[in-house]
Design a protein around this motif. Structure first.
Motif, short mmCIF file in Angstrom:
data_model
loop_
_atom_site.label_atom_id
_atom_site.label_comp_id
_atom_site.label_asym_id
_atom_site.label_seq_id
_atom_site.Cartn_x
_atom_site.Cartn_y
_atom_site.Cartn_z
N ARG A 286 -8.97 -3.85 2.43
CA ARG A 286 -9.99 -4.81 2.87
C ARG A 286 -9.34 -6.02 3.55
O ARG A 286 -9.95 -6.65 4.41
CB ARG A 286 -10.82 -5.28 1.67
CG ARG A 286 -11.85 -4.28 1.20
CD ARG A 286 -12.90 -4.94 0.32
NE ARG A 286 -13.92 -4.00 -0.07
CZ ARG A 286 -14.05 -3.47 -1.29
NH1 ARG A 286 -13.17 -3.79 -2.23
NH2 ARG A 286 -15.01 -2.62 -1.56
N LEU A 287 -8.13 -6.36 3.16
CA LEU A 287 -7.47 -7.51 3.76
C LEU A 287 -7.34 -7.36 5.27
O LEU A 287 -7.51 -8.32 6.02
CB LEU A 287 -6.07 -7.69 3.16
CG LEU A 287 -6.00 -8.21 1.72
CD1 LEU A 287 -4.57 -8.11 1.20
CD2 LEU A 287 -6.49 -9.65 1.66
N THR A 288 -7.02 -6.16 5.71
CA THR A 288 -6.78 -5.94 7.14
C THR A 288 -7.95 -5.27 7.85
O THR A 288 -7.86 -4.93 9.03
CB THR A 288 -5.52 -5.08 7.33
OG1 THR A 288 -5.66 -3.87 6.58
CG2 THR A 288 -4.29 -5.83 6.84
N GLY A 289 -9.07 -5.06 7.14
CA GLY A 289 -10.26 -4.51 7.78
C GLY A 289 -10.27 -3.00 7.87
O GLY A 289 -11.04 -2.45 8.66
N MET A 290 -9.44 -2.31 7.08
CA MET A 290 -9.41 -0.86 7.14
C MET A 290 -10.66 -0.25 6.51
O MET A 290 -11.05 0.86 6.87
CB MET A 290 -8.16 -0.33 6.44
CG MET A 290 -6.85 -0.71 7.13
SD MET A 290 -5.39 -0.14 6.23
CE MET A 290 -5.56 1.64 6.43
N VAL A 291 -11.27 -0.95 5.55
CA VAL A 291 -12.47 -0.42 4.89
C VAL A 291 -13.46 -1.55 4.62
O VAL A 291 -13.07 -2.69 4.38
CB VAL A 291 -12.13 0.27 3.54
CG1 VAL A 291 -11.29 1.49 3.76
CG2 VAL A 291 -11.43 -0.69 2.59
N MET B 229 -5.72 -0.12 -4.02
CA MET B 229 -5.50 0.22 -2.62
C MET B 229 -6.66 -0.23 -1.74
O MET B 229 -6.44 -0.76 -0.64
CB MET B 229 -5.28 1.73 -2.48
CG MET B 229 -3.88 2.17 -2.86
SD MET B 229 -3.48 3.86 -2.34
CE MET B 229 -4.47 4.80 -3.50
N VAL B 230 -7.88 -0.05 -2.19
CA VAL B 230 -9.05 -0.47 -1.40
C VAL B 230 -9.03 -1.99 -1.22
O VAL B 230 -9.36 -2.50 -0.13
CB VAL B 230 -10.35 -0.01 -2.07
CG1 VAL B 230 -11.56 -0.68 -1.42
CG2 VAL B 230 -10.49 1.50 -1.98
N ARG C 54 0.84 -1.20 0.00
CA ARG C 54 0.00 0.00 0.00
C ARG C 54 0.87 1.25 0.00
O ARG C 54 0.52 2.27 -0.62
CB ARG C 54 -0.92 -0.01 1.22
CG ARG C 54 -1.90 1.15 1.28
CD ARG C 54 -2.94 0.94 2.35
NE ARG C 54 -3.76 2.13 2.51
CZ ARG C 54 -3.49 3.12 3.35
NH1 ARG C 54 -2.41 3.07 4.12
NH2 ARG C 54 -4.28 4.18 3.43
N GLY C 55 2.02 1.20 0.67
CA GLY C 55 2.93 2.35 0.65
C GLY C 55 3.42 2.66 -0.74
O GLY C 55 3.52 3.83 -1.14
N ALA C 56 3.72 1.62 -1.52
CA ALA C 56 4.14 1.83 -2.91
C ALA C 56 3.01 2.42 -3.74
O ALA C 56 3.23 3.32 -4.57
CB ALA C 56 4.60 0.50 -3.52
N LEU C 57 1.78 1.96 -3.50
CA LEU C 57 0.64 2.49 -4.25
C LEU C 57 0.38 3.95 -3.87
O LEU C 57 -0.01 4.76 -4.73
CB LEU C 57 -0.61 1.65 -3.98
CG LEU C 57 -0.53 0.16 -4.36
CD1 LEU C 57 -1.91 -0.48 -4.23
CD2 LEU C 57 0.01 -0.02 -5.76
N ALA D 233 -9.33 -10.50 -2.99
CA ALA D 233 -8.74 -9.17 -2.84
C ALA D 233 -7.43 -9.07 -3.62
O ALA D 233 -7.16 -8.05 -4.28
CB ALA D 233 -8.50 -8.87 -1.36
N PHE D 234 -6.62 -10.11 -3.56
CA PHE D 234 -5.37 -10.13 -4.33
C PHE D 234 -5.67 -10.06 -5.83
O PHE D 234 -4.98 -9.36 -6.59
CB PHE D 234 -4.57 -11.40 -4.02
CG PHE D 234 -3.68 -11.29 -2.81
CD1 PHE D 234 -4.20 -10.93 -1.57
CD2 PHE D 234 -2.34 -11.57 -2.89
CE1 PHE D 234 -3.40 -10.83 -0.45
CE2 PHE D 234 -1.51 -11.49 -1.78
CZ PHE D 234 -2.05 -11.11 -0.56
N GLU D 235 -6.68 -10.80 -6.27
CA GLU D 235 -7.02 -10.81 -7.70
C GLU D 235 -7.48 -9.44 -8.17
O GLU D 235 -7.07 -8.97 -9.25
CB GLU D 235 -8.11 -11.86 -7.97
CG GLU D 235 -7.63 -13.29 -7.87
CD GLU D 235 -8.76 -14.29 -7.95
OE1 GLU D 235 -8.48 -15.49 -8.12
OE2 GLU D 235 -9.94 -13.89 -7.82
#
Length: 442
Positions: A420-425, A415-416, A163-166, A385-387
């Motif tokens: 979603r992987l970690t529950g941020m959104v 990024m979204v 996500r930092g790279a994005l 999510a990866f796909e």
């Protein structure tokens, strides 16, 4: 993150029934008051104190044990938190539960509610919560290792790096959109986009390539025993399970439903499934069993196709890998046994080659789950999510000269997906499913 509850929750955290020690845990703003009501003076934080616990209503002693107080925010839930360690008799535990529950502002915890509060208070991310659930459910050594990696945050840390790279790429795009005519502002050129985003896409693709192994490791490789009636399928299941799981009789059609046994082969989880004998039948109930058997075989990772060594039958199922296994080899005449060259010949009666079959099954199941070295993807939602993120980044790298607004939208999608992987959104819809799998007190 802010708590959405002001109730103080409590639950028995140890196993049910009679035991040497029982542990009751409490979390919420009334934790201090509960300790003071039952044990008197508040103990020094993080240190066990030996106290007599009394019923606040009557002053009667309930038990003598340890109490530990953990002040917020450095606790499992992020709230004031306490544990009572008492003797594990049913009457003692029941009296403690009654005494705690009588204090204003308290209520029994729902399944997984302590961990849910940890998530909502930012003490864990969603992937760590899933890892904890898998750790509780782990039945084999490989499952335990994989679940512990997830619970320790390996997925969340890698998602944060990507996500930092994005975000770096998004900042360049934003600058290009806001200052299109400024030559001094670095733009989102094809070379710059490739340098930032290509490693992320490569990482996502690498994890997707191994993703099924992680899902199989959670669920176990599926091996189906199939074949014609009276081929020894149920006898083999009982022999491999080392107990009488299926009914065995000399009459065709005895097994009519699916029978599952969970095995641990060298730390690798495996589900072995016995099925009805495959044949044409005019019995409506048996026909249902045959239909279910074919469906299970078609979706299995491996099918053990059993037929008698003296009357071999070619496989009649499709799906994954199929191994012909010839049973009742002890009944073959010596001259015929010497001429055998292909297939695996076994005898559940004498035990011939059963160890060899188990070793082959263990090797197959191990390969299906990458010998326990699973990647980051442990669930279907992770893979999806990866796909989504990989498809969005692939579109950007395929045409980095596209309008900046379109590139920005694909970056947002990527990024979204990672968030979603970690529950941020946007994950409220799956929280209920996750936490209902937890036990009370976790």
């Amino acid at each position: 993150m802010i708590r959405i509850e002001n109730d103080t929750i409590f639950a028995i955290a140890s196993g049910a029934g009679r035991a040497a020690i029982a542990v009751l845990r409490v979390s919420g703003p009334a934790a201090r008051a509960i300790i003071e009501s039952l044990a008197g003076k508040l103990p020094e934080p993080h240190r066990a104190a030996l106290r007599i616990f009394r019923d606040p209503a009557t002053g009667e002693a309930i038990d003598k044990g340890f109490v530990i107080f953990f002040p917020a925010p450095k606790t499992y839930t992020g709230e004031d938190y306490a544990e009572f360690h008492v003797h594990g008799g049913r009457a003692v535990v029941a009296a403690m539960v009654k005494a705690i529950g009588a204090i204003a502002g308290t209520r029994p915890a729902e399944p997984g509610e302590f961990t849910r509060r940890a998530l909502l208070n930012g003490k864990m991310d969603l992937a760590e919560v899933e890892g904890l659930a898998d750790l509780i459910d782990a039945e084999t050594e490989w499952q335990r290792r994989a679940a512990l990696r997830q619970a320790q945050g390996v997925l969340g840390r890698q998602a944060a790096i990507w996500r930092g790279a994005l975000l770096e790429a998004a900042a360049l795009l934003e600058a290009e959109i806001d200052f299109p005519d400024e030559e001094s502002v670095p733009g989102f050129s094809g070379r710059r986009a490739d340098k930032i985003l290509a490693p992320v896409l490569a990482g996502l693709k690498s994890e997707l390539a191994a993703g099924r192994a992680g899902e199989r490791l959670r669920e176990g490789a599926i091996i189906v025993i199939a074949g014609p009636p009276n081929a020894g399928k149920s006898t083999l299941l009982n022999a491999l399970a080392r107990r009488d799981v299926a009914i065995v009789s000399p009459f065709a059609g005895t097994t009519r439903d699916i029978i599952e046994v969970h095995l641990d082969l060298g730390g690798c989880p495996l589900t072995l499934i016995d099925t009805a004998g495959l044949r044409e039948s005019f019995d409506a109930v048996e026909e249902i069993g045959v239909s279910r058997a074919r469906a299970k075989a078609e979706s299995a990772d491996l099918v053990l196709w059993l037929s008698e060594a003296c009357a071999p039958v070619p496989p009649s199922v499709q799906g994954g890998e199929v191994w012909p296994v010839f049973t009742k080899s002890d009944l073959l005449p010596p001259a015929e046994r010497q001429s055998l060259t292909q297939g695996l010949y076994i005898s559940a009666e004498s035990g011939e080659n059963l160890d060899l079959l188990l070793k082959k099954m263990e090797a197959f199941a191990g390969a299906a789950v990458s010998d326990g070295h699973a990647g980051l993807i442990a669930r279907e939602r992770h893979r999806k999510a990866f796909e989504r993120a990989a498809l969005a980044l692939a579109r950007i790298l395929d045409d980095p000269g596209a309008p900046a607004e379109l590139l920005a939208e694909d970056l947002r999608v990527a990024m979204v997906s990672l968030q979603r992987l970690t529950g941020m959104v946007d994950v409220e819809d799956i929280l209920g499913e996750i936490f209902t799998r937890f036990c009370i007190g976790k």
